[in-house]
Design a protein around this motif. Structure first.
Motif, PDB file in Angstrom:
ATOM      1  N   THR A 122       0.906  -1.393   0.050  1.00 59.00           N
ATOM      2  CA  THR A 122       0.153  -0.193  -0.014  1.00 59.00           C
ATOM      3  C   THR A 122       0.856   1.277   0.105  1.00 59.00           C
ATOM      4  OG1 THR A 122      -1.778  -1.174   1.210  1.00 59.00           O
ATOM      5  CG2 THR A 122      -1.920   1.186   1.347  1.00 59.00           C
ATOM      6  N   ASP A 123       1.994   1.442   0.860  1.00 63.35           N
ATOM      7  CA  ASP A 123       2.751   2.709   0.902  1.00 63.35           C
ATOM      8  C   ASP A 123       3.651   2.379  -0.322  1.00 63.35           C
ATOM      9  OD1 ASP A 123       1.917   3.027   3.487  1.00 63.35           O
ATOM     10  OD2 ASP A 123       3.627   2.042   4.440  1.00 63.35           O
ATOM     11  N   ILE A 124       4.165   1.597  -1.102  1.00 63.33           N
ATOM     12  CA  ILE A 124       4.753   1.835  -2.294  1.00 63.33           C
ATOM     13  C   ILE A 124       3.882   2.321  -3.410  1.00 63.33           C
ATOM     14  CG2 ILE A 124       5.969   0.547  -4.028  1.00 63.33           C
ATOM     15  CD1 ILE A 124       6.981  -1.596  -1.902  1.00 63.33           C
ATOM     16  N   THR A 125       2.605   1.808  -3.652  1.00 60.70           N
ATOM     17  CA  THR A 125       1.947   2.116  -4.617  1.00 60.70           C
ATOM     18  C   THR A 125       1.307   3.526  -4.547  1.00 60.70           C
ATOM     19  OG1 THR A 125      -0.068   0.997  -3.442  1.00 60.70           O
ATOM     20  CG2 THR A 125       1.289   0.019  -5.439  1.00 60.70           C
ATOM     21  N   ALA A 126       1.243   3.908  -3.059  1.00 55.93           N
ATOM     22  CA  ALA A 126       0.756   5.202  -2.767  1.00 55.93           C
ATOM     23  C   ALA A 126       1.811   6.457  -3.244  1.00 55.93           C
ATOM     24  CB  ALA A 126       0.509   5.457  -1.464  1.00 55.93           C
ATOM     25  N   SER A 127       2.964   5.738  -3.287  1.00 56.61           N
ATOM     26  CA  SER A 127       4.211   6.707  -3.542  1.00 56.61           C
ATOM     27  C   SER A 127       4.606   7.174  -4.793  1.00 56.61           C
ATOM     28  CB  SER A 127       5.415   6.353  -2.922  1.00 56.61           C
ATOM     29  OG  SER A 127       5.876   5.145  -3.325  1.00 56.61           O
ATOM     30  N   THR A 128       3.968   6.227  -5.959  1.00 60.75           N
ATOM     31  CA  THR A 128       4.241   6.709  -7.378  1.00 60.75           C
ATOM     32  C   THR A 128       2.810   6.430  -8.021  1.00 60.75           C
ATOM     33  OG1 THR A 128       4.868   4.607  -8.352  1.00 60.75           O
ATOM     34  CG2 THR A 128       6.635   5.505  -7.148  1.00 60.75           C
ATOM     35  N   GLY A 129       3.107   6.819  -9.340  1.00 63.80           N
ATOM     36  CA  GLY A 129       1.993   6.669 -10.206  1.00 63.80           C
ATOM     37  C   GLY A 129       1.927   5.301 -11.055  1.00 63.80           C
TER      38      GLY A 129
END
Ligand code: HMN
Length: 288
Positions: A122-129
């Motif tokens: 969740t944190d990784i996908t929230a950090s990029t598009g």
């Protein structure tokens, strides 16, 4: 992710005789594979020896690859690491240098809880598009169907690279999670069954050295010619089962050299075929 299908080599990372990343060899390999018709590249995964490299080196490898690819085929950047902090840094860098998608093994070694693994993605996908392809692989701990379902609910997680010893979940994922959830089959020795069960593409080590066999196999499965696909899988498996007991990544690298794209050597403690004599005996066994 749905636009990335077909046959994607899990790209090797070439190191020179002193274990330094070899940019020239990397560029030549990229051109060699694109020239042979591969549909995309999966960079700095297990085959790419990601966990043998510093974060700076991983970034450099990806920069060289995206620069050499120049948009000709899609690039999936494996940014997996044990800490979310480091993976986010690698993910943001991947986005900056033009990767088309991210992939990551779950955090491993400490035996993280399912909630912690969910928070990692969740944190990784929230950090990029960029879209994320989660990576189901025995080396980092298999997810199981229920966990795949949880991961698929995370915004940005659009698919899975599925490298597991059984394939029934590929069919179940497509039926119960959705046919648009992208699946890449990751066991080269079962590429045909992965595709027959509904995978959208295949990602693996051996597509660095014998991509034509798998491009033809992919086309055969898509055309419904299972007899042809099986015959091609048998050829592929002869190469795979010969190679697996013989330092596979190192052997793949030398076999690429014999075809005109010298992929150099592996980092220790992986073994290598450094001397001409060792290489010749490997080649002779291969021929036999
Ligand atoms: C990667 O992350 O580099 C891969 O795509 C890994 C790939 O799925 C390979 N699996 C592992 O290394 C565990 C396969 O290509 C594997 O080498 C092959 O199926 C032979 O078993």
């Amino acid at each position: 992710l749905s636009k990335i299908t077909g046959v994607l080599p899990a790209l090797v990372t070439p190191f020179d005789e002193n274990e330094n990343f070899d940019e020239g060899r990397m560029r030549a390999i990229v051109d060699f594979l694109i020239g042979r018709g591969v549909d995309g590249l999966y960079v700095t995964g297990s085959t790419g020896e990601a966990f043998m490299m510093s974060p700076e080196e991983r970034k450099r490898v990806l920069e060289v690859v995206t620069d050499e690819v120049k948009g000709r085929v899609p690039v999936i950047a494996h940014i997996g690491a044990i800490s979310t902090h480091l993976s986010i840094d690698l993910a943001r860098h991947a986005e900056k240098v033009g990767a088309d998608a991210l992939s990551s093994v779950p955090p491993f070694y400490w035996g993280f809880s399912q909630d912690q693994v969910v928070s990692y993605y969740t944190d990784i996908t929230a950090s990029t598009g960029l879209p994320m392809c989660a990576y189901n692989v025995p080396l980092a701990g298999l997810f199981g169907f229920d966990m795949i379902k949880r991961l698929a609910e995370i915004p940005g997680v659009e698919g899975i690279k599925y490298t597991a010893p059984t394939h029934h979940d590929i069919m179940r994922v497509k039926a119960e999670i959705g046919s648009d959830f992208v699946i890449y089959s990751g066991a080269d020795e079962m590429a045909m069954s992965g595709l027959a069960f509904g995978a959208d593409g295949i990602i693996g080590s051996f597509y660095n050295t014998i991509p034509e066999i798998y491009l033809a196999l992919y086309a055969a499965v898509k055309a419904g010619d299972m007899a042809e696909a099986k015959a091609l899988q048998e050829v592929g498996n002869a190469v795979i089962f010969f190679t697996l007991p013989r330092n596979p990544i190192a052997a793949i690298k030398r076999s690429m050299a014999w075809q005109g794209a010298d992929a150099g050597y592996c980092r220790k403690p992986f073994g290598n075929f450094y001397s001409a004599a060792e290489e010749e005996s490997l080649k002779a066994e291969f021929r036999a």
